[in-house]
Design a protein around this motif. Structure first.
Motif, mmCIF file in Angstrom:
data_model
loop_
_atom_site.group_PDB
_atom_site.id
_atom_site.type_symbol
_atom_site.label_atom_id
_atom_site.label_comp_id
_atom_site.label_asym_id
_atom_site.label_seq_id
_atom_site.Cartn_x
_atom_site.Cartn_y
_atom_site.Cartn_z
ATOM 1 N N SER A 140 0.824 -1.221 0.000
ATOM 2 C CA SER A 140 0.000 0.000 0.000
ATOM 3 C C SER A 140 0.851 1.262 0.000
ATOM 4 O O SER A 140 1.663 1.470 -0.888
ATOM 5 N N ALA A 141 0.679 2.128 1.011
ATOM 6 C CA ALA A 141 1.305 3.453 1.005
ATOM 7 C C ALA A 141 2.831 3.376 0.935
ATOM 8 O O ALA A 141 3.472 4.263 0.347
ATOM 9 N N TYR A 142 3.422 2.351 1.497
ATOM 10 C CA TYR A 142 4.878 2.195 1.418
ATOM 11 C C TYR A 142 5.329 2.120 -0.039
ATOM 12 O O TYR A 142 6.252 2.829 -0.460
ATOM 13 N N THR A 143 4.665 1.273 -0.818
ATOM 14 C CA THR A 143 5.027 1.109 -2.218
ATOM 15 C C THR A 143 4.667 2.352 -3.028
ATOM 16 O O THR A 143 5.435 2.800 -3.885
ATOM 17 N N TRP A 144 3.493 2.922 -2.781
ATOM 18 C CA TRP A 144 3.067 4.123 -3.517
ATOM 19 C C TRP A 144 4.072 5.258 -3.347
ATOM 20 O O TRP A 144 4.437 5.922 -4.309
ATOM 21 N N ILE A 145 4.495 5.499 -2.096
ATOM 22 C CA ILE A 145 5.416 6.610 -1.836
ATOM 23 C C ILE A 145 6.790 6.322 -2.432
ATOM 24 O O ILE A 145 7.491 7.226 -2.873
ATOM 25 N N ASN A 146 7.172 5.039 -2.500
ATOM 26 C CA ASN A 146 8.407 4.668 -3.191
ATOM 27 C C ASN A 146 8.358 5.088 -4.653
ATOM 28 O O ASN A 146 9.330 5.606 -5.196
ATOM 29 N N TRP A 166 10.362 4.417 2.784
ATOM 30 C CA TRP A 166 10.728 3.671 3.994
ATOM 31 C C TRP A 166 10.100 4.306 5.240
ATOM 32 O O TRP A 166 9.600 3.607 6.116
ATOM 33 N N VAL A 167 10.121 5.634 5.317
ATOM 34 C CA VAL A 167 9.531 6.340 6.463
ATOM 35 C C VAL A 167 8.048 6.005 6.586
ATOM 36 O O VAL A 167 7.555 5.700 7.677
ATOM 37 N N VAL A 168 7.344 6.051 5.458
ATOM 38 C CA VAL A 168 5.916 5.722 5.475
ATOM 39 C C VAL A 168 5.704 4.252 5.799
ATOM 40 O O VAL A 168 4.814 3.888 6.580
ATOM 41 N N GLY A 169 6.525 3.388 5.201
ATOM 42 C CA GLY A 169 6.400 1.956 5.485
ATOM 43 C C GLY A 169 6.651 1.642 6.953
ATOM 44 O O GLY A 169 5.950 0.830 7.560
ATOM 45 N N TRP A 170 7.648 2.318 7.528
ATOM 46 C CA TRP A 170 7.960 2.122 8.945
ATOM 47 C C TRP A 170 6.785 2.592 9.819
ATOM 48 O O TRP A 170 6.476 1.978 10.837
ATOM 49 N N ALA A 171 6.128 3.681 9.392
ATOM 50 C CA ALA A 171 4.942 4.169 10.109
ATOM 51 C C ALA A 171 3.817 3.143 10.034
ATOM 52 O O ALA A 171 3.129 2.864 11.022
ATOM 53 N N LEU A 172 3.626 2.557 8.842
ATOM 54 C CA LEU A 172 2.584 1.544 8.676
ATOM 55 C C LEU A 172 2.891 0.288 9.479
ATOM 56 O O LEU A 172 1.977 -0.361 10.000
ATOM 57 N N ALA A 193 -0.916 6.992 15.713
ATOM 58 C CA ALA A 193 0.146 7.908 15.298
ATOM 59 C C ALA A 193 0.787 7.501 13.980
ATOM 60 O O ALA A 193 0.901 8.310 13.047
ATOM 61 N N GLY A 194 1.224 6.257 13.874
ATOM 62 C CA GLY A 194 1.880 5.806 12.659
ATOM 63 C C GLY A 194 0.970 5.886 11.453
ATOM 64 O O GLY A 194 1.396 6.264 10.352
ATOM 65 N N THR A 195 -0.295 5.538 11.654
ATOM 66 C CA THR A 195 -1.258 5.568 10.555
ATOM 67 C C THR A 195 -1.449 6.967 10.022
ATOM 68 O O THR A 195 -1.486 7.185 8.808
ATOM 69 N N ILE A 196 -1.611 7.930 10.919
ATOM 70 C CA ILE A 196 -1.886 9.307 10.497
ATOM 71 C C ILE A 196 -0.712 9.862 9.697
ATOM 72 O O ILE A 196 -0.914 10.605 8.721
ATOM 73 N N ILE A 197 0.499 9.503 10.061
ATOM 74 C CA ILE A 197 1.666 9.966 9.301
ATOM 75 C C ILE A 197 1.600 9.432 7.868
ATOM 76 O O ILE A 197 1.867 10.149 6.900
ATOM 77 N N ALA A 198 1.217 8.160 7.722
ATOM 78 C CA ALA A 198 1.050 7.596 6.380
ATOM 79 C C ALA A 198 -0.052 8.323 5.627
ATOM 80 O O ALA A 198 0.082 8.607 4.427
ATOM 81 N N PHE A 199 -1.154 8.657 6.308
ATOM 82 C CA PHE A 199 -2.253 9.390 5.676
ATOM 83 C C PHE A 199 -1.790 10.743 5.147
ATOM 84 O O PHE A 199 -2.186 11.181 4.068
ATOM 85 N N ILE A 200 -0.952 11.418 5.935
ATOM 86 C CA ILE A 200 -0.448 12.739 5.532
ATOM 87 C C ILE A 200 0.381 12.626 4.254
ATOM 88 O O ILE A 200 0.214 13.401 3.298
#
Length: 466
Positions: free
Chosen positions: A85-91, A100-106, A384-391
């Motif tokens: 999901s968001a980890y791959t999209w942001i990559n 990686w930052v988003v994936g780590w948050a997820l 917390a981690g989820t909201i960072i990915a949402f942003i």
């Protein structure tokens, strides 16, 4: 560090995952996760800690914010139906380090979210076992430091059961998920129907209590409602987990948006209904420090048998969320390993085309966390981690639009009211994060520091770039 990955890389690498999930399976997964531990636990806890009867407003506001993000997720998953999901999209959109930052948050979301669900199952199962004469020794019944506990043995057993189930064939897992979701919906409708006969309107007055500061933060007023929204946001995480399984969806261009938006809409109705009945049956103060408010409410209106039935179904129903988080977390770890950010062993598939080693890893981590950390702490940290990915995803949509129809296919679903809606999605997600308590933000910062360390020690050296 900002190596942007081509979408073709993920199309090729995820091509060996079996596509078997239909709309009904995604709806079941989403409803099963959103209408999970939270619906049986959080309404009472949030009302007692922050909002009073206005918990209903907090749930509505949280649903609106989640709905905006869900629309963004729907377009992203339709355009890029890849595992992670968001980890791959942001990559793809921003590059390796932001990804990686988003994936780590997820990863925090899935690990802590799973631990949160497991804690909720354990909390609801204990009174049921006690009612039939099975009492667990105190030191094995509660997390470390809670009511004389050392570890929660029930939580450990439950995690192992879920991990074993998820490592099986995915079609069998979704069948179990679908059955449990139907049972859970029945339990919710039963509670709302019975509880509605014992509502006292006086319990809704004052609907928004006067504001004052407490040891738990703001209570009452719009400050309390705001704090409630931040705590409740954990309830609406299921649509994100649907996206994590998009590489295994049939016709993802159509099925992903329908699964994401449909599950959130249905779940929001259930949350508002349950919250309204809980507050109407008993004064909100009665739910303080309780992870089983539905059981308390039903026993208070002299329906102990129905309380046992609802809680028993709820316990089994909560397994749907546990399965969903385990699936999503293992797919994310698989994605990390697929890209070389974690050792290759975690992206190896077994004979059922399942990333079994990833399941084993997340099971081990959650066994430790869910058995020693308290329920109330987990409910804050998971948001917390989820909201960072949402942003990140909200901002990422603007960059995705520039590439749609070029190197990224034109998706069948697009966010309406563009660009206003993703802007609002970003702003409100940021406000929800700001509203989290200081402890949640502190531990989130520590988690991200750990993630950066892992990236520079291992990920940056082993990343597979094409």
């Amino acid at each position: 560090m900002f190596f942007r990955q081509p979408p073709e890389k993920y199309e090729l690498k995820d091509g060996h995952l079996k596509r078997s999930l239909r709309v009904k399976d995604l709806l079941s997964l989403g409803i099963g996760m959103i209408v999970s531990t939270s619906i049986f636990t959080l309404p009472g806890e949030v009302a007692a800690m922050h909002t009073g009867p206005a918990v209903i407003i907090s749930f509505i506001l949280a649903a609106i914010v989640a709905g905006m993000v869900a629309l963004v997720y729907a377009e992203m998953s339709a355009a890029m139906p890849f595992a992670g999901s968001a980890y791959t999209w942001i990559n793809v959109i921003f590059g390796e380090l932001p990804g990686w930052v988003v994936g780590w948050a997820l990863l925090a979301e899935y690990i802590i979210g799973l631990s949160f669900v497991i804690s909720g199952i354990s909390s609801n199962l204990k009174p049921i076992l006690a009612s039939i004469g099975i009492k667990i020794p105190t030191f094995l019944a509660n997390p470390l430091g809670q009511k004389g506990g050392i570890l929660d043995i029930l939580a450990i057993i439950i995690v192992l059961i879920v991990g074993s189930l998820v490592s099986k064939n995915l079609s069998k897992v979704t069948l179990v998920e679908n059955i449990l979701v139907v049972l859970k919906i029945f339990a919710i409708i039963l509670f709302v129907t019975v509880g509605a006969t014992a509502i006292h309107l006086s319990n809704f007055h004052p609907f928004i209590p006067a504001y004052h500061a407490t040891t738990n933060g703001a209570f009452g007023g719009w400050q309390g409602i705001y704090a409630g929204v931040s705590m409740i946001f954990v309830s609406y995480l299921g649509f994100d987990a649907i996206a994590a399984n998009s590489a295994e969806a049939i016709e993802p261009q159509k099925t992903m948006p329908r699964g994401i938006i449909g599950s959130l809409a249905i779940a929001s109705i259930f949350f508002i209904a349950v919250s309204s009945v809980l507050i109407g049956v008993l004064p909100y103060q009665k739910y303080a420090a309780s992870a089983e408010p539905i059981g308390i409410a039903l026993r208070a209106i002299h329906h102990p048998l129905i309380a046992t039935i609802v809680q028993l179904i709820a316990v089994f129903g909560m397994f749907t969320a546990a399965i969903g988080f385990m699936l999503s977390g293992s797919r994310l770890i698989y994605s990390f390993s697929r890209d070389g950010m974690l050792p290759k062993m975690f992206s190896k598939l077994d004979c059922n085309k399942q990333p079994k080693n990833s399941v084993i890893l997340i099971t081990t981590i959650v066994v430790i966390i869910s058995s020693v950390l308290p329920f109330s702490f987990l409910s804050q940290l998971v948001s917390a981690g989820t909201i960072i990915a949402f942003i990140f995803v909200s901002v990422g949509l603007f960059f995705l639009r520039k590439r749609e129809g070029k190197d990224i296919p034109e998706p069948a679903f697009k966010v309406p009211a563009y660009p206003l809606l993703p802007i609002l999605s970003f702003i409100f997600s940021l406000l929800v994060f700001i509203g989290l308590d200081h402890a949640a933000k502190l531990y989130t910062l520590i988690w991200f520091i750990l993630g950066i360390v892992v990236y520079f020690i291992y990920g940056i050296k082993h990343a597979i770039r094409e």
